[in-house]
Design an enzyme around this catalytic site. Structure first.
Site, PDB file in Angstrom:
ATOM      1  N   LYS A  13      -6.874   1.237   9.858  1.00  0.00           N
ATOM      2  CA  LYS A  13      -7.051   1.730  11.236  1.00  0.00           C
ATOM      3  C   LYS A  13      -7.895   3.002  11.266  1.00  0.00           C
ATOM      4  O   LYS A  13      -8.847   3.117  12.035  1.00  0.00           O
ATOM      5  CB  LYS A  13      -5.680   2.018  11.896  1.00  0.00           C
ATOM      6  CG  LYS A  13      -4.765   0.803  11.980  1.00  0.00           C
ATOM      7  CD  LYS A  13      -3.443   1.116  12.679  1.00  0.00           C
ATOM      8  CE  LYS A  13      -2.562   2.147  11.991  1.00  0.00           C
ATOM      9  NZ  LYS A  13      -2.020   1.715  10.689  1.00  0.00           N
ATOM     10  N   ARG A  88       3.113   2.582  19.243  1.00  0.00           N
ATOM     11  CA  ARG A  88       3.870   1.954  18.158  1.00  0.00           C
ATOM     12  C   ARG A  88       5.229   1.448  18.615  1.00  0.00           C
ATOM     13  O   ARG A  88       5.967   0.887  17.786  1.00  0.00           O
ATOM     14  CB  ARG A  88       4.111   2.991  17.050  1.00  0.00           C
ATOM     15  CG  ARG A  88       3.029   3.020  15.981  1.00  0.00           C
ATOM     16  CD  ARG A  88       3.154   4.346  15.252  1.00  0.00           C
ATOM     17  NE  ARG A  88       3.139   4.206  13.828  1.00  0.00           N
ATOM     18  CZ  ARG A  88       2.122   4.647  13.066  1.00  0.00           C
ATOM     19  NH1 ARG A  88       1.056   5.192  13.594  1.00  0.00           N
ATOM     20  NH2 ARG A  88       2.186   4.524  11.775  1.00  0.00           N
ATOM     21  N   ARG A 127      -4.552   5.651  -2.632  1.00  0.00           N
ATOM     22  CA  ARG A 127      -4.939   6.807  -1.817  1.00  0.00           C
ATOM     23  C   ARG A 127      -4.074   8.019  -2.153  1.00  0.00           C
ATOM     24  O   ARG A 127      -4.588   9.120  -2.326  1.00  0.00           O
ATOM     25  CB  ARG A 127      -4.826   6.481  -0.325  1.00  0.00           C
ATOM     26  CG  ARG A 127      -5.213   7.680   0.539  1.00  0.00           C
ATOM     27  CD  ARG A 127      -5.119   7.378   2.004  1.00  0.00           C
ATOM     28  NE  ARG A 127      -3.749   7.032   2.382  1.00  0.00           N
ATOM     29  CZ  ARG A 127      -3.387   6.649   3.598  1.00  0.00           C
ATOM     30  NH1 ARG A 127      -4.304   6.525   4.536  1.00  0.00           N
ATOM     31  NH2 ARG A 127      -2.138   6.376   3.864  1.00  0.00           N
ATOM     32  N   ARG A 129      -1.585   9.753  -0.318  1.00  0.00           N
ATOM     33  CA  ARG A 129      -1.129  10.768   0.639  1.00  0.00           C
ATOM     34  C   ARG A 129       0.348  11.051   0.339  1.00  0.00           C
ATOM     35  O   ARG A 129       0.980  10.268  -0.371  1.00  0.00           O
ATOM     36  CB  ARG A 129      -1.290  10.168   2.050  1.00  0.00           C
ATOM     37  CG  ARG A 129      -1.596  11.157   3.139  1.00  0.00           C
ATOM     38  CD  ARG A 129      -2.052  10.461   4.406  1.00  0.00           C
ATOM     39  NE  ARG A 129      -1.023   9.660   5.028  1.00  0.00           N
ATOM     40  CZ  ARG A 129      -1.246   8.783   6.009  1.00  0.00           C
ATOM     41  NH1 ARG A 129      -2.460   8.598   6.475  1.00  0.00           N
ATOM     42  NH2 ARG A 129      -0.257   8.088   6.518  1.00  0.00           N
ATOM     43  N   ARG A 140       7.848   2.427   5.553  1.00  0.00           N
ATOM     44  CA  ARG A 140       6.868   2.383   6.657  1.00  0.00           C
ATOM     45  C   ARG A 140       6.572   0.939   7.067  1.00  0.00           C
ATOM     46  O   ARG A 140       6.411   0.633   8.240  1.00  0.00           O
ATOM     47  CB  ARG A 140       5.581   3.113   6.249  1.00  0.00           C
ATOM     48  CG  ARG A 140       5.716   4.640   6.326  1.00  0.00           C
ATOM     49  CD  ARG A 140       4.711   5.350   5.434  1.00  0.00           C
ATOM     50  NE  ARG A 140       3.333   5.136   5.792  1.00  0.00           N
ATOM     51  CZ  ARG A 140       2.309   5.296   4.946  1.00  0.00           C
ATOM     52  NH1 ARG A 140       2.538   5.664   3.693  1.00  0.00           N
ATOM     53  NH2 ARG A 140       1.081   5.105   5.358  1.00  0.00           N
TER      54      ARG A 140
HETATM   55  P1  AP5 Z   1      -6.679   3.764   6.336  1.00  0.00           P
HETATM   56  O1  AP5 Z   1      -7.933   3.595   7.076  1.00  0.00           O
HETATM   57  O2  AP5 Z   1      -6.154   5.119   6.091  1.00  0.00           O
HETATM   58  O3  AP5 Z   1      -5.529   2.851   6.993  1.00  0.00           O
HETATM   59  P2  AP5 Z   1      -4.545   3.182   8.168  1.00  0.00           P
HETATM   60  O4  AP5 Z   1      -4.255   1.879   8.825  1.00  0.00           O
HETATM   61  O5  AP5 Z   1      -5.070   4.287   8.994  1.00  0.00           O
HETATM   62  O6  AP5 Z   1      -3.296   3.621   7.299  1.00  0.00           O
HETATM   63  P3  AP5 Z   1      -2.313   4.857   7.458  1.00  0.00           P
HETATM   64  O7  AP5 Z   1      -1.598   4.974   6.172  1.00  0.00           O
HETATM   65  O8  AP5 Z   1      -3.004   6.031   8.027  1.00  0.00           O
HETATM   66  O9  AP5 Z   1      -1.363   4.225   8.540  1.00  0.00           O
HETATM   67  P4  AP5 Z   1       0.004   4.703   9.001  1.00  0.00           P
HETATM   68  O10 AP5 Z   1       0.166   3.914  10.229  1.00  0.00           O
HETATM   69  O11 AP5 Z   1       1.073   4.529   8.011  1.00  0.00           O
HETATM   70  O12 AP5 Z   1      -0.157   6.278   9.125  1.00  0.00           O
HETATM   71  P5  AP5 Z   1      -0.378   7.234  10.360  1.00  0.00           P
HETATM   72  O13 AP5 Z   1      -1.171   8.358   9.888  1.00  0.00           O
HETATM   73  O14 AP5 Z   1      -0.778   6.480  11.543  1.00  0.00           O
HETATM   74  O15 AP5 Z   1      -6.837   2.976   4.949  1.00  0.00           O
HETATM   75  C1  AP5 Z   1      -5.829   3.059   3.946  1.00  0.00           C
HETATM   76  C2  AP5 Z   1      -6.512   3.111   2.572  1.00  0.00           C
HETATM   77  O16 AP5 Z   1      -7.234   1.891   2.373  1.00  0.00           O
HETATM   78  C3  AP5 Z   1      -7.545   4.242   2.447  1.00  0.00           C
HETATM   79  O17 AP5 Z   1      -7.497   4.766   1.162  1.00  0.00           O
HETATM   80  C4  AP5 Z   1      -8.881   3.545   2.736  1.00  0.00           C
HETATM   81  O18 AP5 Z   1      -9.957   4.166   2.092  1.00  0.00           O
HETATM   82  C5  AP5 Z   1      -8.628   2.159   2.185  1.00  0.00           C
HETATM   83  N1  AP5 Z   1      -9.370   1.121   2.907  1.00  0.00           N
HETATM   84  C6  AP5 Z   1      -9.639   1.057   4.243  1.00  0.00           C
HETATM   85  N2  AP5 Z   1     -10.345  -0.037   4.552  1.00  0.00           N
HETATM   86  C7  AP5 Z   1     -10.532  -0.715   3.362  1.00  0.00           C
HETATM   87  C8  AP5 Z   1     -11.197  -1.941   3.020  1.00  0.00           C
HETATM   88  N3  AP5 Z   1     -11.803  -2.698   3.945  1.00  0.00           N
HETATM   89  N4  AP5 Z   1     -11.163  -2.320   1.730  1.00  0.00           N
HETATM   90  C9  AP5 Z   1     -10.537  -1.561   0.774  1.00  0.00           C
HETATM   91  N5  AP5 Z   1      -9.911  -0.386   1.042  1.00  0.00           N
HETATM   92  C10 AP5 Z   1      -9.899   0.030   2.332  1.00  0.00           C
HETATM   93  O19 AP5 Z   1       1.119   7.738  10.619  1.00  0.00           O
HETATM   94  C11 AP5 Z   1       1.774   8.558   9.672  1.00  0.00           C
HETATM   95  C12 AP5 Z   1       3.128   8.962  10.209  1.00  0.00           C
HETATM   96  O20 AP5 Z   1       2.974   9.720  11.414  1.00  0.00           O
HETATM   97  C13 AP5 Z   1       4.054   7.804  10.607  1.00  0.00           C
HETATM   98  O21 AP5 Z   1       4.759   7.307   9.504  1.00  0.00           O
HETATM   99  C14 AP5 Z   1       4.958   8.500  11.629  1.00  0.00           C
HETATM  100  O22 AP5 Z   1       5.905   9.317  10.991  1.00  0.00           O
HETATM  101  C15 AP5 Z   1       3.983   9.410  12.364  1.00  0.00           C
HETATM  102  N6  AP5 Z   1       3.346   8.760  13.519  1.00  0.00           N
HETATM  103  C16 AP5 Z   1       2.014   8.526  13.689  1.00  0.00           C
HETATM  104  N7  AP5 Z   1       1.786   7.908  14.848  1.00  0.00           N
HETATM  105  C17 AP5 Z   1       2.996   7.735  15.426  1.00  0.00           C
HETATM  106  C18 AP5 Z   1       3.418   7.131  16.641  1.00  0.00           C
HETATM  107  N8  AP5 Z   1       2.542   6.572  17.496  1.00  0.00           N
HETATM  108  N9  AP5 Z   1       4.744   7.124  16.910  1.00  0.00           N
HETATM  109  C19 AP5 Z   1       5.627   7.694  16.088  1.00  0.00           C
HETATM  110  N10 AP5 Z   1       5.309   8.272  14.917  1.00  0.00           N
HETATM  111  C20 AP5 Z   1       3.989   8.293  14.592  1.00  0.00           C
HETATM  112 MG    MG Z   2      -4.442   6.246   9.404  1.00  0.00          MG
END
Ligand code: AP5
Ligand code: MG
Length: 182
Positions: A13, A88, A127, A129, A140
């Protein structure tokens, strides 16, 4: 134009949101990035969000909705937004409807990026993090399945949902998304 990038953790995403923001010239809003910045700054929201983000649980809906409403009020989002990681939950989807109605905007498409759990786990472990440990990734993914995935049906019924295969190069996935959003 409002585009929602939807999908499990690690489907790409954030990666796709950054590319699309440039190619469509629409600002990108990641709630995850917003919480990580708030945590780094130790702001009141950051202090509250820290335990949730670190454990992989969802931050309470009212906190998330407030952050998004404040962000979307900025001039930067006057032309629309690419939303990454929001909504979400159904409560967040309802909050988004309300925010958009007040701005006379509607969701153009909800893009569900589909990647298998095994590939997701591989990508996230690589990655590294702070919430990319095996246990937290598993949690997650469970949170996604139980609390977020049900929204797919909601957006499908609204006729807003498109699903794209998230496997392939970043460019291949971007092209699929651009085609899907028309
Ligand atoms: P990346 O692009 O980072 O994927 P992503 O879908 O953004 O993954 P996240 O880990 O950021 O998602 P998440 O939903 O767990 O975290 P968020 O920050 O939203 O890609 C992942 C990896 O793959 C990278 O290394 C990238 O380089 C690689 N990659 C990408 N595309 C590729 C491809 N085509 N081929 C190969 N490799 C590839 O949320 C974190 C926390 O915040 C949550 O757990 C929660 O506590 C809180 N939070 C955030 N939003 C909310 C909400 N709306 N409500 C409640 N809590 C929330
Ligand atoms: Mg993300």
């Amino acid at each position: 134009m409002i585009i929602v990038l939807f999908g499990a953790p690690g489907v790409g995403k954030g990666t796709q949101a950054a590319v699309l923001a440039t190619s469509l010239n629409i600002a990108h809003l990641s709630t995850g990035d917003a919480f990580r910045s708030a945590i780094a700054a130790a702001s009141p929201v950051g202090i509250l969000a820290k335990q949730y983000v670190e454990s992989g649980a969802l931050v309470p809906d009212d906190v998330v909705a407030k952050i998004v409403a404040e962000a979307l009020a900025s001039e930067k989002f006057a032309q629309g937004a690419i939303l990454d990681g929001f909504p979400r939950t159904k409560a967040q989807a309802d909050a988004l409807e309300e925010i958009l109605a007040s701005k006379n905007q509607v969701i153009h498409k909800v893009v569900n990026i589909d990647v298998s759990a095994d590939t997701i786990t591989e990508r996230l472990l690589q990655r590294g993090r702070t919430d990319d440990t095996e246990d937290v990734i598993r949690y997650r993914l469970d949170v996604y399945t139980n609390e977020t995935k049900p929204l797919l049906e909601y957006y499908s019924e609204k006729g807003a949902l498109v699903t794209v295969d998230g496997l392939g190069t970043v460019e291949e996935v971007t092209n699929r998304i651009l085609q899907a959003i028309g």
